[in-house]
Design a protein around this motif. Sequence first.
Motif, PDB file in Angstrom:
ATOM      1  N   ARG A 289       0.835  -1.206   0.000  1.00  0.00           N
ATOM      2  CA  ARG A 289       0.000   0.000   0.000  1.00  0.00           C
ATOM      3  C   ARG A 289       0.870   1.257   0.000  1.00  0.00           C
ATOM      4  O   ARG A 289       0.583   2.217  -0.729  1.00  0.00           O
ATOM      5  N   ARG A 290       1.929   1.250   0.802  1.00  0.00           N
ATOM      6  CA  ARG A 290       2.814   2.420   0.847  1.00  0.00           C
ATOM      7  C   ARG A 290       3.561   2.602  -0.470  1.00  0.00           C
ATOM      8  O   ARG A 290       3.769   3.732  -0.919  1.00  0.00           O
ATOM      9  N   VAL A 291       3.963   1.498  -1.080  1.00  0.00           N
ATOM     10  CA  VAL A 291       4.605   1.586  -2.399  1.00  0.00           C
ATOM     11  C   VAL A 291       3.633   2.208  -3.395  1.00  0.00           C
ATOM     12  O   VAL A 291       3.995   3.114  -4.159  1.00  0.00           O
ATOM     13  N   ALA A 292       2.399   1.722  -3.419  1.00  0.00           N
ATOM     14  CA  ALA A 292       1.394   2.246  -4.348  1.00  0.00           C
ATOM     15  C   ALA A 292       1.165   3.738  -4.138  1.00  0.00           C
ATOM     16  O   ALA A 292       1.069   4.516  -5.108  1.00  0.00           O
ATOM     17  N   GLU A 293       1.091   4.150  -2.886  1.00  0.00           N
ATOM     18  CA  GLU A 293       0.859   5.556  -2.565  1.00  0.00           C
ATOM     19  C   GLU A 293       2.024   6.427  -3.029  1.00  0.00           C
ATOM     20  O   GLU A 293       1.821   7.502  -3.609  1.00  0.00           O
ATOM     21  N   ARG A 294       3.243   5.956  -2.784  1.00  0.00           N
ATOM     22  CA  ARG A 294       4.417   6.745  -3.173  1.00  0.00           C
ATOM     23  C   ARG A 294       4.608   6.787  -4.687  1.00  0.00           C
ATOM     24  O   ARG A 294       5.057   7.781  -5.239  1.00  0.00           O
ATOM     25  N   GLU A 295       4.236   5.695  -5.322  1.00  0.00           N
ATOM     26  CA  GLU A 295       4.412   5.613  -6.765  1.00  0.00           C
ATOM     27  C   GLU A 295       3.234   6.218  -7.525  1.00  0.00           C
ATOM     28  O   GLU A 295       3.365   6.605  -8.688  1.00  0.00           O
ATOM     29  N   GLY A 296       2.067   6.286  -6.865  1.00  0.00           N
ATOM     30  CA  GLY A 296       0.875   6.810  -7.519  1.00  0.00           C
ATOM     31  C   GLY A 296       0.247   5.822  -8.475  1.00  0.00           C
ATOM     32  O   GLY A 296      -0.210   6.200  -9.567  1.00  0.00           O
ATOM     33  N   VAL A 297       0.224   4.523  -8.077  1.00  0.00           N
ATOM     34  CA  VAL A 297      -0.374   3.489  -8.922  1.00  0.00           C
ATOM     35  C   VAL A 297      -1.360   2.660  -8.092  1.00  0.00           C
ATOM     36  O   VAL A 297      -1.455   2.829  -6.875  1.00  0.00           O
TER      37      VAL A 297
END
Length: 255
Positions: free
Chosen positions: A206-214
């Motif tokens: 979830r944090r990866v998705a948030e930081r990446e915007g995907v």
Amino acid sequence: MVDYETFIRTVAADADIGFGEAERAARAMLETLGERIARGEARDLAAQLPAELSPWIATTTAAEGFDVDEFIRRIAEREEVDAVTAERHARAVFTALSRAIDRREHDQMAAELSKGYWPLLAQGPHVDVVSADAFLQHVAERAGLDADAARAASDAVLETLAERIAAGEAEDLRTRLPAALHEPLRRGSARGGGKATKMGVDEFVRRVAEREGVEIEQAQGHARAVLRTLRDAVGSEFVDVTVQLPHEYESVLAH
């Protein structure tokens, strides 16, 4: 003693650049090295270098003791190039330097530098470091991304990983990765306050998705691609990372 032209041509050949560009690279790196090490050591190095190079490294100031990321940043600023180029040029100048000075002097210089500098040194502890371009290309191929998206994915995953693991392990990763990939690891460690932040794999993604915007599903695939590339790049250091993660991380860890 190596003469000035030979020194610069060594830099040019190793960095695959022209003579004039190699001169700028040598000056930027030696001036920055002079700021980093003790003035006595800087003067000892200057004494073994061609007269044309000596003023670039000789200094009257005390050692500033900054890390390799700041070292590369200062070189890039002086050369007016990006960090990836500055890192490549720094390696080439260290190669020329190792051929111009005796081994004892080289060892004394290396002893003043932290292990983060080892990948730049032509002699000393051998550390194979993949280039930033090669790392990102592998991520792009594995995740089906273009260059910009591969960089965004890599930054997001590395930052989240450094937040999840202990600061010491993140530091060890930095010694095995090019300087251009250090910043997300540094940010992640800072977010965790130097300690490992407990999070399950779902929160990690979830944090990866948030930081990446995907989307979450995309982030999971990107995490797999980046972590697989990281495993290939750092070898045994990856084992030290994975032992800190619970079994549920198997979904994003490649074996």
